[in-house]
Scaffold this active site. Structure first.
Site, PDB file in Angstrom:
ATOM      1  N   ALA B  60       0.856  -1.187   0.000  1.00 38.76           N
ATOM      2  CA  ALA B  60       0.000   0.000   0.000  1.00 38.76           C
ATOM      3  C   ALA B  60       0.889   1.234   0.000  1.00 38.76           C
ATOM      4  O   ALA B  60       1.483   1.579   1.024  1.00 38.76           O
ATOM      5  CB  ALA B  60      -0.905  -0.010   1.230  1.00 38.76           C
ATOM      6  N   GLU B  61       0.990   1.880  -1.142  1.00 34.48           N
ATOM      7  CA  GLU B  61       1.992   2.936  -1.293  1.00 34.48           C
ATOM      8  C   GLU B  61       1.666   4.188  -0.480  1.00 34.48           C
ATOM      9  O   GLU B  61       2.569   4.850   0.046  1.00 34.48           O
ATOM     10  CB  GLU B  61       2.181   3.284  -2.774  1.00 34.48           C
ATOM     11  CG  GLU B  61       2.822   2.161  -3.593  1.00 34.48           C
ATOM     12  CD  GLU B  61       1.861   1.034  -3.950  1.00 34.48           C
ATOM     13  OE1 GLU B  61       0.639   1.193  -3.735  1.00 34.48           O
ATOM     14  OE2 GLU B  61       2.326  -0.016  -4.434  1.00 34.48           O
ATOM     15  N   ASP B  85       7.681   2.993 -11.209  1.00 28.25           N
ATOM     16  CA  ASP B  85       7.158   4.339 -11.452  1.00 28.25           C
ATOM     17  C   ASP B  85       5.642   4.442 -11.292  1.00 28.25           C
ATOM     18  O   ASP B  85       5.128   5.235 -10.524  1.00 28.25           O
ATOM     19  CB  ASP B  85       7.564   4.797 -12.866  1.00 28.25           C
ATOM     20  CG  ASP B  85       7.660   3.613 -13.831  1.00 28.25           C
ATOM     21  OD1 ASP B  85       6.648   2.949 -14.043  1.00 28.25           O
ATOM     22  OD2 ASP B  85       8.772   3.365 -14.333  1.00 28.25           O
ATOM     23  N   TYR B  89       1.830   6.061  -7.880  1.00 27.72           N
ATOM     24  CA  TYR B  89       0.688   6.993  -7.949  1.00 27.72           C
ATOM     25  C   TYR B  89      -0.245   6.934  -6.742  1.00 27.72           C
ATOM     26  O   TYR B  89      -0.774   7.962  -6.336  1.00 27.72           O
ATOM     27  CB  TYR B  89      -0.088   6.802  -9.259  1.00 27.72           C
ATOM     28  CG  TYR B  89       0.756   7.010 -10.514  1.00 27.72           C
ATOM     29  CD1 TYR B  89       1.781   7.955 -10.519  1.00 27.72           C
ATOM     30  CD2 TYR B  89       0.546   6.269 -11.660  1.00 27.72           C
ATOM     31  CE1 TYR B  89       2.566   8.144 -11.650  1.00 27.72           C
ATOM     32  CE2 TYR B  89       1.334   6.456 -12.802  1.00 27.72           C
ATOM     33  CZ  TYR B  89       2.339   7.387 -12.788  1.00 27.72           C
ATOM     34  OH  TYR B  89       3.114   7.575 -13.896  1.00 27.72           O
ATOM     35  N   PRO B  90      -0.499   5.757  -6.147  1.00 24.97           N
ATOM     36  CA  PRO B  90      -1.367   5.777  -4.960  1.00 24.97           C
ATOM     37  C   PRO B  90      -0.813   6.640  -3.822  1.00 24.97           C
ATOM     38  O   PRO B  90      -1.564   7.052  -2.951  1.00 24.97           O
ATOM     39  CB  PRO B  90      -1.421   4.302  -4.534  1.00 24.97           C
ATOM     40  CG  PRO B  90      -1.104   3.537  -5.765  1.00 24.97           C
ATOM     41  CD  PRO B  90      -0.124   4.397  -6.527  1.00 24.97           C
ATOM     42  N   HIS B 130       4.722  -0.447 -16.005  1.00 24.58           N
ATOM     43  CA  HIS B 130       6.065  -0.714 -15.490  1.00 24.58           C
ATOM     44  C   HIS B 130       7.141   0.138 -16.154  1.00 24.58           C
ATOM     45  O   HIS B 130       8.313  -0.125 -15.989  1.00 24.58           O
ATOM     46  CB  HIS B 130       6.423  -2.199 -15.677  1.00 24.58           C
ATOM     47  CG  HIS B 130       5.680  -3.127 -14.781  1.00 24.58           C
ATOM     48  ND1 HIS B 130       4.356  -3.426 -14.941  1.00 24.58           N
ATOM     49  CD2 HIS B 130       6.079  -3.812 -13.672  1.00 24.58           C
ATOM     50  CE1 HIS B 130       3.962  -4.267 -13.991  1.00 24.58           C
ATOM     51  NE2 HIS B 130       4.981  -4.509 -13.213  1.00 24.58           N
TER      52      HIS B 130
END
Lengths: 373, 337
Positions: B60-61, B85, B89-90, B130
């Site tokens: 969970a970023e 990369d 975004y999360p 990716h």
């Protein structure tokens, strides 16, 4: 039949998990036999804070209507939660408030005018978080929850006795960061207490459109975190439940999710019109369950509220209100050059150039103002 | 000691040395512990420093970066890995609303000395999500430093500097260059963050680039030399801060410039650099500043990515379009004939 198990990891059995569920009814103390068992000094102290808290909400709301603040999200009706949250923190613990939790920050001991800095429309968070162990007021919903987990985790890695208390509203429990924070806290067993003040509305959206869960406290079990449901207008219950959760965290028992059932008597902020989405009858129902009135009734019934106690509580509240009127009556004068000073530890050449440009504009402005005389 | 070292190894050594030097440095992210990271950049760190210092996290970023903020508030120096990369975004809300703004809004009371490592870019046959070049999102956010290494020495030096920085740093690791080898003497000093480096000095054109496309520009410059074009290559190394002094000096001398990057061109880093060159070097320019970038399309699949990636041919083509005097003479002769 051979049962194939994955690499053995110590985890509780599914049967143990039923202890993670909240009770069917919220925890209540006022109006029960347990009320008389609570230390009278503590009860009187909570009463003084409730009276102060109500006065704070009223005064800051009034000052906002007079244009002295840019916006004020009030906690009128939620004072028991605010008082309870501030009261259970040890000096070494950290509070993680939202924009609505200014009262708990003030009751933590932060200067009220510093606390209200952002809401006055100034550019910075006012108080020094490290000194007071209070994180900055957080506006993006639930995004401070992982911060509370990270800080508690860091403290535990260093062997320090620190518990973090994260405050959120009912709407924020729909945000991803709330869930990620619960999960990280459970996996890390971080000493963090999540305190949801369910005041029934996220601006205008009622709880029924926010969740289909039996209660918000039920959201704990999916992460292996105990959920506790408490009457959020019963300050003795809030204080007791939060104290237990804090002690559990401090003893290495991991995080707890506490949901307090309460009600936002005022609109979302001074800029909101609550009559568009709720009825007078509903508001009247909750005013009957006002947290200040509930405790006063208990104090009267038990003979703990003598006129002297009441007068001293009200005098302290009036003194605070007068101080707010005086100091918030003076215009803040933020320095425009401060816009550049803290963006980076090391300034970029591009910002240096822009800073120079603004300085020149300010100099020209002041020359023009001076030349006009 | 010197020897043939990969960029991946230099990055790994930088993390190890930073953790040895400073007990407040904590590394965490997805698969960084036991596995050593999907690119092995954190290989062996959990074994040496224990799982408290190099930790696998839940997947969970936002949670990873959000807990990093809390740890930084308590005085630690987190180094987090975003696995790819597009998987970063999360974490964007934590990055933009908290990591980038916390120092400013607390008047310096809560600095965010967080390093966010992001393997970026394509050319490795990665399936969708990716291979993004996401630098434009980051450079547009005040409060962040954005750094990318193109050499083995810089990979080590810039990562050490990023970890030591009291500002949050997005550290873009060019995936395609992870396994390139160079002779490298550990501890060889490198220029500080914020300084560009002239990798090749020439007098007629300046190629301004960073990260993945530095080797492309070096190769194009060598080929152009054969055609009589004397080409400079500037490796920016850090996009924020942007070293305009070095770029402007080179462009004023040469009078021609091409900005090269792999990310899409529209409103990208190249647009900013081209605009700044035009604003500041206008009277020295012999031709408009050109950009060579990826197309404005979602990053293509492995079967088509070679058509998207700016290669030496596209760079050489741009160099030839820079309104050379011999072109003008040719055009003049065509008109007069």
């Amino acid at each position: 039949m051979t049962v194939v198990t994955a690499a053995a990891e110590p985890r509780p059995t599914i049967a143990d998990h039923t202890t993670l569920l909240p009770g069917d009814e919220p925890v209540r103390i006022l109006g029960t036999d347990q009320a008389s068992t609570i230390d009278s000094g503590l009860v009187r102290g909570l009463y003084r804070q409730l009276v102060l808290g109500r006065r704070f909400n009223r005064q800051v709301t009034a000052l906002t209507k007079q244009g002295r603040l840019a916006v004020y999200p009030s906690t009128t009706g939620q004072e028991a939660c605010q008082v309870g949250a501030a009261a259970v923190l040890g000096p070494q613990d950290w509070l993680f408030p939202t924009y609505r939790d200014t009262l708990s920050v003030v009751l933590r001991g932060v200067d009220p005018v510093e606390t209200l800095t952002l809401l006055r429309g100034d550019w910075h968070t006012g108080y020094d978080s490290r000194v007071h162990r209070v994180a900055p007021l957080c506006t993006p919903l639930a995004t401070h929850c992982p911060h509370a987990v990270g800080l508690a985790h860091a403290a535990r890695l260093r062997g320090d006795d620190v518990v973090t208390l994260a405050l959120v509203g009912d709407g924020a429990t729909s945000e991803g960061d709330f869930h990620e924070a619960l999960n990280f806290a459970a996996v890390y067993q971080s000493p963090t207490v999540f305190f949801v003040q369910n005041n029934r509305y996220a601006i205008s959206v009622p709880l029924s459109k926010q969740t289909a869960a039996p209660s918000l406290a039920h959201k704990g079990i999916g992460y292996g975190i105990p959920g506790v449901l408490v009457d959020g207008n019963d300050v003795l219950a809030v204080h007791t439940v939060l104290t237990e959760a804090m002690e559990r965290a401090r003893a290495g028992g991991g995080p707890t999710l506490v949901e307090a059932l309460t009600y936002r008597i005022d609109a979302h902020t001074n800029a909101d019109d609550a009559t568009r989405y709720r009825t007078d009858d509903e508001v009247a129902f909750w005013q009957e369950r006002d947290p200040v009135t509930l405790l006063e009734r208990h104090l009267r019934e038990t003979g703990m509220l003598d006129s002297d106690t009441e007068r001293r509580a009200r005098d302290a509240a009036e003194e605070m209100a007068a101080d707010l009127r005086t100091r918030l009556g003076v215009d803040a004068t933020p320095d425009p050059m401060d816009l550049f000073r803290h963006v980076y530890a090391e300034q970029t050449p591009q910002l240096r150039e822009q800073q120079t440009r603004l300085a020149a504009e300010l100099a020209a402005e002041s020359e023009l103002a001076g030349g006009g005389q | 000691m010197s020897g043939s070292t990969t960029m991946a190894r230099a990055l790994n050594t930088a993390l190890r040395d930073a953790m040895r030097a400073d007990p407040t440095v904590h590394v965490f992210g997805e698969d960084v512990g036991q596995l050593g990271g999907v690119f092995r950049i954190t290989d062996g760190l959990a074994a040496e420093f224990g799982e408290d210092r190099c930790a696998d996290t839940p997947l969970a970023e936002a949670g990873i970066l959000g807990t990093a903020v809390g740890m930084a508030m308590y005085g630690l120096r987190p180094v987090v890995e975003m696995q790819f990369d597009a998987f970063a975004y999360p974490a964007f809300e934590q990055l933009v609303d908290h990591v980038a703004k916390m120092r400013n809004r607390t008047r310096g009371n809560l600095p965010m000395p967080i390093t966010i490592r992001v393997p970026y870019g394509g050319g490795i046959g990665g399936v969708e999500h990716h291979s993004d070049s996401s630098e434009a999102y980051y450079v547009h956010t005040p409060g962040l430093h954005v750094v990318s290494s193109a050499t083995v020495a810089d990979a080590y030096g810039l990562l050490r500097q990023s970890i030591a920085s009291d500002d949050p740093v997005i550290f873009l690791e060019p995936k395609r260059l992870y396994w390139t080898r160079e002779d490298w003497a550990p501890q060889a000093p490198v220029e500080p963050i914020g300084r560009a480096v002239v990798r090749r000095s020439g007098t007629s054109v300046v190629l301004v680039t960073y990260g993945q496309t530095v080797p492309v520009c070096m190769e194009a410059a060598a080929l152009a030399q054969a055609d009589g074009r004397d080409v400079s290559v500037i490796d920016l190394r850090s996009l924020v801060p942007f070293d305009e002094e070095t770029v402007y000096a080179a462009v004023r001398r040469a009078g021609r410039a091409v900005v090269v990057h792999e990310a899409s061109g529209f409103a990208g880093v190249g647009a900013e650099i081209a605009a700044r060159i035009s604003e500041n070097c206008f009277h020295h320019l012999e031709a408009p500043v050109l950009r060579v970038t990826g197309f404005d399309v979602p990053y293509p699949p492995p079967m088509l990515e070679r058509h998207h990636l700016p290669g030496t041919d596209r760079v050489l083509d741009a160099i030839e379009r820079l309104q050379w005097a011999d072109d003008i003479e040719r055009a003049w002769h065509a008109v007069s004939a």
